[in-house]
Design an enzyme around this catalytic site. Structure first.
Site, PDB file in Angstrom:
ATOM      1  CE1 TYR A  61      10.067 -14.855  -7.022  1.00 52.47           C
ATOM      2  CE2 TYR A  61      12.178 -14.290  -6.059  1.00 52.47           C
ATOM      3  CZ  TYR A  61      11.047 -15.073  -6.076  1.00 52.47           C
ATOM      4  OH  TYR A  61      10.897 -16.082  -5.144  1.00 52.47           O
ATOM      5  CB  SER A 217       5.508 -15.943   2.828  1.00 51.07           C
ATOM      6  OG  SER A 217       4.501 -15.055   3.258  1.00 51.07           O
ATOM      7  N   PRO A 218       7.937 -15.932   5.695  1.00 49.04           N
ATOM      8  CG  PRO A 218       9.971 -15.204   6.591  1.00 49.04           C
ATOM      9  CD  PRO A 218       9.244 -15.384   5.284  1.00 49.04           C
ATOM     10  CG  LEU A 219       7.687 -11.955   9.090  1.00 48.46           C
ATOM     11  CD1 LEU A 219       8.181 -10.526   8.980  1.00 48.46           C
ATOM     12  CD2 LEU A 219       7.618 -12.398  10.547  1.00 48.46           C
ATOM     13  N   GLY A 221       3.255 -12.935   4.794  1.00 42.20           N
ATOM     14  CA  GLY A 221       2.938 -11.794   3.946  1.00 42.20           C
ATOM     15  C   GLY A 221       2.908 -10.490   4.723  1.00 42.20           C
ATOM     16  N   GLY A 222       3.333 -10.524   5.985  1.00 37.02           N
ATOM     17  CA  GLY A 222       3.454  -9.306   6.770  1.00 37.02           C
ATOM     18  C   GLY A 222       2.607  -9.236   8.023  1.00 37.02           C
ATOM     19  CE  LYS A 228      -0.239  -6.235   5.992  1.00 33.72           C
ATOM     20  NZ  LYS A 228       0.222  -7.054   4.855  1.00 33.72           N
TER      21      LYS A 228
END
Length: 314
Positions: A61, A217-219, A221-222, A228
């Site tokens: 990262y 990434s539980p959403l 990626g948003g 959004k």
């Protein structure tokens, strides 16, 4: 927040984990200005104050900068290190490392694992990593060699426990058969837009072997979260819109945000999925923590599942 043990260990983690992949505000270390680093520290503090006790990072990262930002936070917040768990990862190598012609690849050689652990400890400014993960499956992995590297790290007090990330069940079984201690975690992409782990044996194996599944990434990626808008040009726009409508309806019933419902849906699964929250926005970090308070009914859970599948169950 409520806590759960990780795998078969005595480590207690909040059910939601704070992931710091975005906290440098860039993937280029040269662009990680003092201002961006300071903002990253603020995000970590917001998560800590919201009750998160498990922080997830990785050596790639921003090429170690995100580990450094977590380390900077630990220096700034008195007593924080003693109250949290730290997970970091190794095994992904960038192009041109170490030679200009070297490709992007995965490396589970003992030499690289040991080198990476020392580097992460330095970046984090700590003596011990609580949970150390192999980041993506190396098809050249040699399980006995990995086992020796793990034993060296544990006997030296540099790592307490180990896990994997993005591993299919067959890889987990193979590696586990050579280790002296059980793997605690398998970190995989799990969300309402990616249901594979529910049917490919990943979550079944986690439950069977007492391995904790952590969801990156539980959403999605948003797009599954609030605030959004969906991209109307996306190939799956119509399917996603139907799912969002169901999520919004459930959120209205419960008086919470769509983000909270999407995360609570994962938390409901009996395998003990722990979502990793990757926002840099303190308000979103705090909002996500509310998922810990929500227990969806079976009817609500299946209504959302059917919408995510885009078709009725058989």
């Amino acid at each position: 927040m409520k806590t759960r043990t990780l795998g078969k260990s005595d480590l207690l983690s909040t059910r939601l984990i704070y992931g710091n992949m975005r906290t440098a505000g860039t993937w280029n270390p040269a662009e990680a200005t003092p201002e961006k680093r300071a903002k990253g520290v603020e995000s970590h503090i917001a998560a800590y104050e919201a009750g998160y006790t498990h922080f997830d990072t990785a050596d790639i990262y921003c090429r170690g900068v995100c580990e450094q930002i977590l380390g900077q936070t630990l220096k700034q917040v008195s007593g924080m290190r003693d109250r949290i768990l730290i997970t970091t990862k190794c095994g992904i190598r960038f192009p041109a490392d170490p030679e200009p012609t070297s490709p992007h690849r995965y490396d589970f050689s003992a030499e690289h694992i040991l080198f990476s652990a020392d580097n992460s400890l330095k970046n984090l400014g700590v003596e011990t990593i609580d949970v150390y993960l192999l980041h993506r499956p190396d098809l050249l992995m040699n399980p006995p060699e990995i086992a020796q590297a793990f034993d060296k790290l544990k006997s030296a007090g540099k790592v307490r426990h180990f896990g994997v990330s993005n591993f299919l069940p067959s890889f987990v079984s193979l590696l586990s058969s050579y280790l002296t201690a059980p793997l605690l975690v398998n970190q995989v992409e799990i969300h309402l837009g990616r249901l594979d782990p529910f049917t490919d044996g990943t979550l079944d194996q986690c439950f069977e072997r007492h391995i904790t599944p952590t969801a990156w990434s539980p959403l999605g990626g948003g797009w599954l979260g609030h605030g959004k808008e969906l991209d109307p040009t996306h190939a799956k726009y119509a399917e996603r819109k139907k799912l969002i409508d169901v999520l919004d309806q459930t959120a209205a019933e419960l008086g919470v945000s769509r983000t909270v419902v999407s995360l609570a849906w994962l938390l409901k699964h009996p395998s003990g999925i722990m979502p990793i929250i990757g926002s840099n926005n303190p308000d979103n970090i705090r909002d996500a923590a509310k998922a810990d308070e929500i227990d969806l009914t079976r009817e609500q859970w299946y209504r959302i599942l059917v919408a995510a599948r885009g078709k009725n169950l058989p």
